[in-house]
Design a protein around this motif. Structure first.
Motif, short mmCIF file in Angstrom:
data_model
loop_
_atom_site.label_atom_id
_atom_site.label_comp_id
_atom_site.label_asym_id
_atom_site.label_seq_id
_atom_site.Cartn_x
_atom_site.Cartn_y
_atom_site.Cartn_z
N GLY A 29 38.59 57.37 37.31
CA GLY A 29 38.67 58.04 35.85
C GLY A 29 39.37 56.83 34.93
N PHE A 30 39.55 57.48 33.78
CA PHE A 30 40.33 56.55 32.88
C PHE A 30 41.21 57.25 32.16
CE2 PHE A 30 36.36 57.04 30.71
CZ PHE A 30 36.71 57.58 29.33
N ALA A 31 42.28 56.75 31.45
CA ALA A 31 43.27 57.16 30.65
C ALA A 31 43.20 56.24 29.65
CB ALA A 31 44.59 57.56 31.17
N ASP B 81 43.62 43.48 43.43
CA ASP B 81 44.54 44.29 43.37
C ASP B 81 45.39 44.02 44.72
OD1 ASP B 81 43.58 46.04 41.62
OD2 ASP B 81 43.04 47.78 42.74
N PRO B 82 46.88 44.43 44.81
CA PRO B 82 47.47 43.90 45.78
C PRO B 82 46.93 44.09 47.22
CG PRO B 82 49.00 45.01 44.10
CD PRO B 82 47.53 44.99 43.75
N ASP B 83 46.38 45.17 47.43
CA ASP B 83 45.91 45.51 48.66
C ASP B 83 44.28 44.53 49.08
OD1 ASP B 83 44.10 46.89 47.06
OD2 ASP B 83 44.71 48.85 47.89
N ARG C 119 39.91 46.06 45.81
CA ARG C 119 39.02 46.11 44.24
C ARG C 119 39.37 44.73 43.55
NH1 ARG C 119 40.88 50.65 41.06
NH2 ARG C 119 39.74 51.96 42.59
N VAL C 120 38.24 44.34 43.23
CA VAL C 120 38.34 42.75 42.55
C VAL C 120 37.39 43.45 41.24
CG1 VAL C 120 37.43 40.60 42.44
CG2 VAL C 120 38.33 41.49 44.67
N SER C 121 37.92 42.93 39.90
CA SER C 121 37.34 42.99 38.84
C SER C 121 37.83 42.12 37.86
CB SER C 121 37.34 44.72 38.28
OG SER C 121 38.68 45.05 38.15
N ARG C 122 36.83 42.10 36.61
CA ARG C 122 37.42 41.25 35.57
C ARG C 122 37.90 42.25 34.57
NH1 ARG C 122 36.85 36.35 33.86
NH2 ARG C 122 35.63 35.69 35.79
N VAL C 123 39.10 41.90 33.92
CA VAL C 123 39.80 42.66 32.87
C VAL C 123 40.13 41.97 31.86
CG1 VAL C 123 40.77 44.19 35.12
CG2 VAL C 123 42.12 42.14 34.22
N THR C 124 40.51 42.45 30.80
CA THR C 124 41.10 42.06 29.44
C THR C 124 42.42 41.93 29.49
OG1 THR C 124 39.31 43.11 28.13
CG2 THR C 124 41.19 42.47 27.00
N VAL C 125 42.85 40.75 29.22
CA VAL C 125 44.40 40.65 29.10
C VAL C 125 44.77 40.04 27.80
CG1 VAL C 125 44.78 40.02 31.59
CG2 VAL C 125 44.18 37.98 29.90
N PHE D 144 39.34 52.14 31.24
CA PHE D 144 38.35 52.28 30.47
C PHE D 144 37.79 50.94 30.27
CE2 PHE D 144 36.89 52.05 26.02
CZ PHE D 144 35.84 53.21 25.98
N LYS D 145 36.40 50.72 30.45
CA LYS D 145 35.44 49.74 30.19
C LYS D 145 36.35 48.47 31.02
CE LYS D 145 32.51 51.14 26.54
NZ LYS D 145 32.03 50.67 25.14
N SER D 146 36.86 47.34 30.03
CA SER D 146 37.28 46.05 30.46
C SER D 146 39.09 46.19 30.91
CB SER D 146 37.03 45.10 29.76
OG SER D 146 37.44 45.20 28.46
N PHE D 147 39.38 47.34 30.80
CA PHE D 147 40.77 47.71 30.67
C PHE D 147 41.31 48.25 32.11
CE2 PHE D 147 39.67 47.75 26.33
CZ PHE D 147 40.32 46.72 25.90
N LEU D 148 42.26 47.59 32.47
CA LEU D 148 43.30 48.18 33.72
C LEU D 148 44.75 47.89 33.29
CD1 LEU D 148 41.46 47.24 37.26
CD2 LEU D 148 41.65 49.52 36.22
#
Length: 362
Positions: free
Chosen positions: A77-79, A324-326, A329-335, A10-14
């Motif tokens: 999708g997202f959860a 991602d390990p493989d 996928r590259v993206s900016r996420v919230t931590v 969802f949005k900036s979260f993984l």
């Protein structure tokens, strides 16, 4: 009371996980994900109440609620999962869990790239999972999420008069403030509210709710000035009053989600406001109506007060580029970075870093 939030896609979260105490201050730079976190809770509430989280999203179109990637395959999708404590009856506290989400179905149109062709915005009832058996199926879940109140108070709205027929909690922008104060008139809750308001706004003597031409209005009584109509109160005074009113409302306990609490509050009074809010926090199942506060801020005063009183209630949100390990996928996420004395570099905020932050902001 919300105890844990899990968000993926969802949005900036993984793969984001956050344990939530009764009082929590989220501090971080712009675009670090603070508002996105509140949006995720809003999505859960809209799904449970039946209005549909994607179709009623306050920020962005349905397709824009999904995590965006710089390179690689988009998320399918997202959860969003939220764990909470509820008190179905006095003295009883039960855990409950909400699991909701959405999927994105892609197609390739004739023109250009992939677009959203369908959004599964309403989940079957059996996908709503409970840690315990719900004592009131269909009632307790809805009542629980309706107790999450997100506030972005508008002084202009709070100056308005309103109908005495309004019996609900303070609105998100505070437009029914006069009606809530009228409902509280003569109660111990209003007296406690005035005491806390006087601690933050000096020289406040009393609040005077009143009916004027069958509309709710109120005056603030100030030492040496007398009764001041709501229309003449400053923006900062109204924001503090609105927040404290929501916190003291005896008929609508719940979780307050407050954005940028420092808006309109003098830095010298902000620490006192936070101390008085913390004093009113109450967990479910106790003698007092439960109150939880989750707030966002950019203020070093909030950092200093949180670090001094309860470091575990202070979380720094930031962003980082995730690969991602493989490598597909590259993206900016919230931590989320809690304050800890040591740990793996980049996974926490040390007390020394907090001190440097405060020194730089001084």
């Amino acid at each position: 009371m919300i105890t844990r939030i899990e968000i993926d896609g969802f949005k900036s979260f993984l793969n984001f996980v956050l344990d939530v105490p009764p009082f929590l201050a989220l501090v971080g730079p712009n675009a670090s994900g603070k508002s996105n976190l509140f949006d995720a809770l809003g999505f859960v509430a809209d799904e449970i109440t039946g209005s549909g989280g994607l179709l009623s999203a306050g920020r962005g179109l349905p397709a824009e609620q999904f995590h965006r990637v710089a390179r690689g395959a988009p998320v399918p999708g997202f959860a969003v999962s939220v764990e909470a404590l509820v008190a179905p009856e006095p003295g009883a506290v039960l855990p409950i869990r909400f699991d909701v989400g959405a999927e994105m179905v892609l197609r390739i149109p004739r023109s250009s790239g992939a677009v959203v062709s369908h959004v599964a915005h309403h989940l079957p009832e059996e996908l709503l999972e409970f840690i315990v058996e719900d004592p009131e199926p269909g009632v307790t879940p809805r009542r629980t999420v309706q107790s999450w109140h997100r506030y972005a108070l508008s002084p202009q709205a709070m100056r308005c008069r309103c109908s005495p027929a309004e019996r609900g909690p303070l609105a998100a922008d505070g437009r029914n403030l006069a009606a809530v104060l009228g409902r509280m008139a003569g109660s111990a809750a209003l007296a406690d509210l005035v005491a806390d308001l006087a601690g933050v706004v000096p020289d406040v003597v009393a609040l005077a709710p009143r009916l004027d031409r069958e509309e709710c209005a109120f005056d603030l009584v100030v030492d040496g000035q007398g009764s001041v109509p709501s229309a003449l109160l400053s923006d900062g005074t109204l924001r503090v009053l609105g927040l404290l009113t929501a916190l003291h409302d005896p008929d609508h306990p719940g979780t307050l989600l407050v954005e940028e609490i420092e808006n309109g509050v003098h830095p010298r009074r902000l620490g006192e406001l936070l101390r008085r809010i913390r004093h009113r926090i109450a967990e479910p199942g106790g003698d007092r109506p439960f109150r939880q506060v989750i707030l966002t801020s950019h203020s070093p005063v909030v950092v200093a007060e949180g670090y001094r009183t309860d470091p575990d209630a202070l979380i720094f949100l930031d962003t980082a580029v995730r690969v991602d390990p493989d490598g597909d996928r590259v993206s900016r996420v919230t931590v989320a970075k809690p304050i800890q004395p040591d740990g793996e570099p980049g996974t926490f905020v040390s007390p020394r870093q907090v001190r440097r932050y405060l020194e730089a902001a001084a």
